[in-house]
Design a protein around this motif. Sequence first.
Motif, PDB file in Angstrom:
ATOM      1  N   PRO A   1       0.835  -1.214   0.000  1.00  0.00           N
ATOM      2  CA  PRO A   1       0.000   0.000   0.000  1.00  0.00           C
ATOM      3  C   PRO A   1       0.863   1.255   0.000  1.00  0.00           C
ATOM      4  CG  PRO A   1      -0.057  -1.076   2.150  1.00  0.00           C
ATOM      5  CD  PRO A   1       0.642  -2.012   1.222  1.00  0.00           C
ATOM      6  N   MET A   2       0.297   2.333  -0.537  1.00  0.00           N
ATOM      7  CA  MET A   2       1.045   3.566  -0.726  1.00  0.00           C
ATOM      8  C   MET A   2       0.133   4.759  -0.495  1.00  0.00           C
ATOM      9  SD  MET A   2       3.224   4.630  -4.140  1.00  0.00           S
ATOM     10  CE  MET A   2       1.834   4.845  -5.251  1.00  0.00           C
ATOM     11  N   ALA A   3       0.670   5.812   0.101  1.00  0.00           N
ATOM     12  CA  ALA A   3      -0.057   7.066   0.241  1.00  0.00           C
ATOM     13  C   ALA A   3      -0.091   7.780  -1.103  1.00  0.00           C
ATOM     14  CB  ALA A   3       0.609   7.950   1.293  1.00  0.00           C
ATOM     15  N   THR A   4      -1.164   8.523  -1.345  1.00  0.00           N
ATOM     16  CA  THR A   4      -1.299   9.226  -2.625  1.00  0.00           C
ATOM     17  C   THR A   4      -0.155  10.199  -2.879  1.00  0.00           C
ATOM     18  OG1 THR A   4      -2.751  10.804  -1.485  1.00  0.00           O
ATOM     19  CG2 THR A   4      -3.808   9.035  -2.731  1.00  0.00           C
ATOM     20  N   GLU A   5       0.365  10.828  -1.815  1.00  0.00           N
ATOM     21  CA  GLU A   5       1.442  11.813  -1.972  1.00  0.00           C
ATOM     22  C   GLU A   5       2.724  11.198  -2.504  1.00  0.00           C
ATOM     23  OE1 GLU A   5       3.802  12.871   1.130  1.00  0.00           O
ATOM     24  OE2 GLU A   5       3.135  11.344   2.545  1.00  0.00           O
ATOM     25  N   LEU A   6       2.828   9.854  -2.491  1.00  0.00           N
ATOM     26  CA  LEU A   6       4.051   9.172  -2.876  1.00  0.00           C
ATOM     27  C   LEU A   6       3.992   8.582  -4.275  1.00  0.00           C
ATOM     28  CD1 LEU A   6       4.667   7.341   0.522  1.00  0.00           C
ATOM     29  CD2 LEU A   6       5.671   9.495  -0.260  1.00  0.00           C
ATOM     30  N   ALA A   7       2.891   8.843  -4.994  1.00  0.00           N
ATOM     31  CA  ALA A   7       2.764   8.317  -6.356  1.00  0.00           C
ATOM     32  C   ALA A   7       3.815   8.943  -7.270  1.00  0.00           C
ATOM     33  CB  ALA A   7       1.363   8.585  -6.893  1.00  0.00           C
ATOM     34  N   GLN A   8       4.295   8.141  -8.219  1.00  0.00           N
ATOM     35  CA  GLN A   8       5.300   8.622  -9.167  1.00  0.00           C
ATOM     36  C   GLN A   8       5.071   8.004 -10.540  1.00  0.00           C
ATOM     37  OE1 GLN A   8       7.195  10.832 -10.690  1.00  0.00           O
ATOM     38  NE2 GLN A   8       8.342  11.028  -8.765  1.00  0.00           N
TER      39      GLN A   8
ATOM     40  N   GLU B   1      10.704  11.551  -1.687  1.00  0.00           N
ATOM     41  CA  GLU B   1      10.765  10.116  -1.423  1.00  0.00           C
ATOM     42  C   GLU B   1       9.630   9.323  -2.057  1.00  0.00           C
ATOM     43  OE1 GLU B   1       8.761  12.088   2.234  1.00  0.00           O
ATOM     44  OE2 GLU B   1      10.370  12.548   0.832  1.00  0.00           O
ATOM     45  N   THR B   2       9.293   9.576  -3.318  1.00  0.00           N
ATOM     46  CA  THR B   2       8.220   8.814  -3.940  1.00  0.00           C
ATOM     47  C   THR B   2       8.534   7.313  -3.862  1.00  0.00           C
ATOM     48  OG1 THR B   2       9.252   9.518  -6.032  1.00  0.00           O
ATOM     49  CG2 THR B   2       7.215  10.592  -5.379  1.00  0.00           C
ATOM     50  N   GLN B   3       7.524   6.532  -3.505  1.00  0.00           N
ATOM     51  CA  GLN B   3       7.734   5.153  -3.058  1.00  0.00           C
ATOM     52  C   GLN B   3       8.354   4.285  -4.149  1.00  0.00           C
ATOM     53  OE1 GLN B   3       4.776   3.699  -0.331  1.00  0.00           O
ATOM     54  NE2 GLN B   3       4.688   1.712  -1.349  1.00  0.00           N
ATOM     55  N   THR B   4       9.450   3.663  -3.836  1.00  0.00           N
ATOM     56  CA  THR B   4      10.268   2.790  -4.684  1.00  0.00           C
ATOM     57  C   THR B   4      11.031   3.532  -5.779  1.00  0.00           C
ATOM     58  OG1 THR B   4       8.664   2.146  -6.436  1.00  0.00           O
ATOM     59  CG2 THR B   4       8.586   0.902  -4.349  1.00  0.00           C
ATOM     60  N   LEU B   5      10.804   4.848  -5.944  1.00  0.00           N
ATOM     61  CA  LEU B   5      11.488   5.598  -7.001  1.00  0.00           C
ATOM     62  C   LEU B   5      11.623   7.056  -6.563  1.00  0.00           C
ATOM     63  CD1 LEU B   5      12.678   5.446  -9.884  1.00  0.00           C
ATOM     64  CD2 LEU B   5      10.397   6.025 -10.752  1.00  0.00           C
ATOM     65  N   SER B   6      12.700   7.358  -5.833  1.00  0.00           N
ATOM     66  CA  SER B   6      12.870   8.695  -5.271  1.00  0.00           C
ATOM     67  C   SER B   6      13.213   9.708  -6.357  1.00  0.00           C
ATOM     68  CB  SER B   6      13.977   8.688  -4.209  1.00  0.00           C
ATOM     69  OG  SER B   6      13.583   7.932  -3.085  1.00  0.00           O
ATOM     70  N   LEU B   7      12.617  10.896  -6.233  1.00  0.00           N
ATOM     71  CA  LEU B   7      12.787  11.965  -7.222  1.00  0.00           C
ATOM     72  C   LEU B   7      13.903  12.920  -6.813  1.00  0.00           C
ATOM     73  CD1 LEU B   7      11.707  13.674  -9.668  1.00  0.00           C
ATOM     74  CD2 LEU B   7      10.190  14.802  -8.003  1.00  0.00           C
TER      75      LEU B   7
ATOM     76  N   LEU C   1      16.334   7.674   0.614  1.00  0.00           N
ATOM     77  CA  LEU C   1      16.284   6.226   0.807  1.00  0.00           C
ATOM     78  C   LEU C   1      15.722   5.879   2.181  1.00  0.00           C
ATOM     79  CD1 LEU C   1      16.966   3.271   0.088  1.00  0.00           C
ATOM     80  CD2 LEU C   1      19.317   3.731   0.867  1.00  0.00           C
ATOM     81  N   ALA C   2      16.165   6.574   3.218  1.00  0.00           N
ATOM     82  CA  ALA C   2      15.675   6.304   4.575  1.00  0.00           C
ATOM     83  C   ALA C   2      14.168   6.497   4.674  1.00  0.00           C
ATOM     84  CB  ALA C   2      16.393   7.204   5.581  1.00  0.00           C
ATOM     85  N   HIS C   3      13.638   7.420   3.887  1.00  0.00           N
ATOM     86  CA  HIS C   3      12.185   7.637   3.882  1.00  0.00           C
ATOM     87  C   HIS C   3      11.418   6.409   3.421  1.00  0.00           C
ATOM     88  CE1 HIS C   3      11.271  11.674   5.083  1.00  0.00           C
ATOM     89  NE2 HIS C   3      12.050  12.247   4.187  1.00  0.00           N
ATOM     90  N   GLN C   4      12.045   5.512   2.681  1.00  0.00           N
ATOM     91  CA  GLN C   4      11.308   4.319   2.256  1.00  0.00           C
ATOM     92  C   GLN C   4      10.844   3.516   3.472  1.00  0.00           C
ATOM     93  OE1 GLN C   4      10.650   3.939  -1.172  1.00  0.00           O
ATOM     94  NE2 GLN C   4      11.632   5.956  -1.187  1.00  0.00           N
TER      95      GLN C   4
END
Length: 530
Positions: free
Chosen positions: A232-239, A310-316, A340-343
Amino acid sequence: MLLTPRPKAVRPRTLRVAVALLATATSATLLAASTPQPAPPLGIGDRLFPHLGNPGYDVLAYDIAFTYRGDNSKPLDALTKIDAQVTAPLERVNLDFAEGKVRSVEVNGVPARFDTSGEDLVITPHARVERGERMRIAVHHTSSPVGRKEESGWVRTADGLAMANQADAAHRVFPCNDHPADKARFTFHVTAPKELTVVANGLPLASTRAGVPRTTGQAEGTRTWSYRTEHPMATELAQVSIGRSAVPRRTGPHGLPVRDVVPSKDRAGLERWLKKTPDQIAWMESKVGRYPFETYGVLMADAETGFALETQTLSLFEKQLFTRPEFPEWYVDTIMVHELAHQWFGDSVSPRTWSDLWLNEGHATWYEALYGEEKSGRTLHARMREAYKHSDQWRAKGGPPAAPKAPAPGQKISLFRPVMYDGSALVLYALRQEIGRPAFEHLEREWVRVHRDGNATTADFVRLASQISGRNLHEFFQAWLYGAKTPPMPGYPKWKSAAPGTKLPARGGSGHAAAAHGDGVHGGGGHVHP
């Protein structure tokens, strides 16, 4: 999010919905359902973003399709499908949505009426939906990449688009329940000109050799790419990244697939940075345990954002962070580790409310600083002593770590102030001083294990810290997280914090990346660099 330093002025831009948080807002929904139009915009009662999120349902999954025709100044055609569990009877359903045109809406396969109220899309199903039912919403809409830059959402790059949705901009891209308390799984389908490459959160749904997503016919000269998250992922982390990109691949710890996204023309020059990621993941795993997701990588966008995210699995990241000669290697390395730590801290364990943001940024800054200490000799002690000098001033400007002041009007990412970064890492330093290194390190590992894939609050952290240390830490945390003034540092009673208004020398060399930020740099919702 980490704001990024600039040589000149910085342009500011990184579970289920709780019954208690929703109780008041849900009753408001039911009342609104019985009154005439126009319906009001709703929210779930977040103190800092009162209109974010919507009561009465829990999103389980998003399935989002975008069609991009190659011009990043033109709206994308989109279809957003939402699968949700109804938690209270609803005659109207509110979604967060702005910056797009809605063409049609269906609820459970039946056309539904819709209207807008503020930044809410207000949907009236053909029949009331009842508690316990599954609700499937389909919204045909456009998604505009052109808007006010400080609001973000889509980011226009030199050759396409990327996303930067923190803190409240996902609903400028697609209709959603735009609050981190309502995490869900995501599937993306993106149709784009065949010469472009698309990468999104998660892994490809279907692939040929080497993990390359297959082509699925659409219009001539296009290609459709599909990705899905396993967590699961928060909407703010979509990429979603669309552009003329290379996607170098390598293997991380335990066979973890690592894929990066960089402008094709810059791939060779950026390789020296890309190859660092597997070792950085291994370093983080040595501190807090196994990486929590199915893949990782960095997205180096050819755009000016003023932050990393920190977009999930793919940081910007901004590409220029890795190409500008004035940024020393240690500095860039620590920013990479921050995201990375944000993951673990923020993505896997997400805040229940935006007042819990210190748990994200404080921990990411902590490991950023710890990495700098271990790899480049920039001591954590020196950085925390410097932060202590500024702490009272940061609290006066931004509020204490767990009770931050609301963002400035029209500048929602101004929530990301210095007190959220080094000011919150300072709380963790004080905690380690108070309970000792072994208990602190045990707490860090347990925190991300117990709350993996969920949401957590400041109260949850206080409770777990007390349990692991065998002490009641309520008074300690009350002072450090909610006090207007910084408490004495355990073990260093002579440390002093300057009073608000006192002129302090510029923060310099011995700290970390954020040492360069000063009071004016942390203005966004990720990690900001100069």
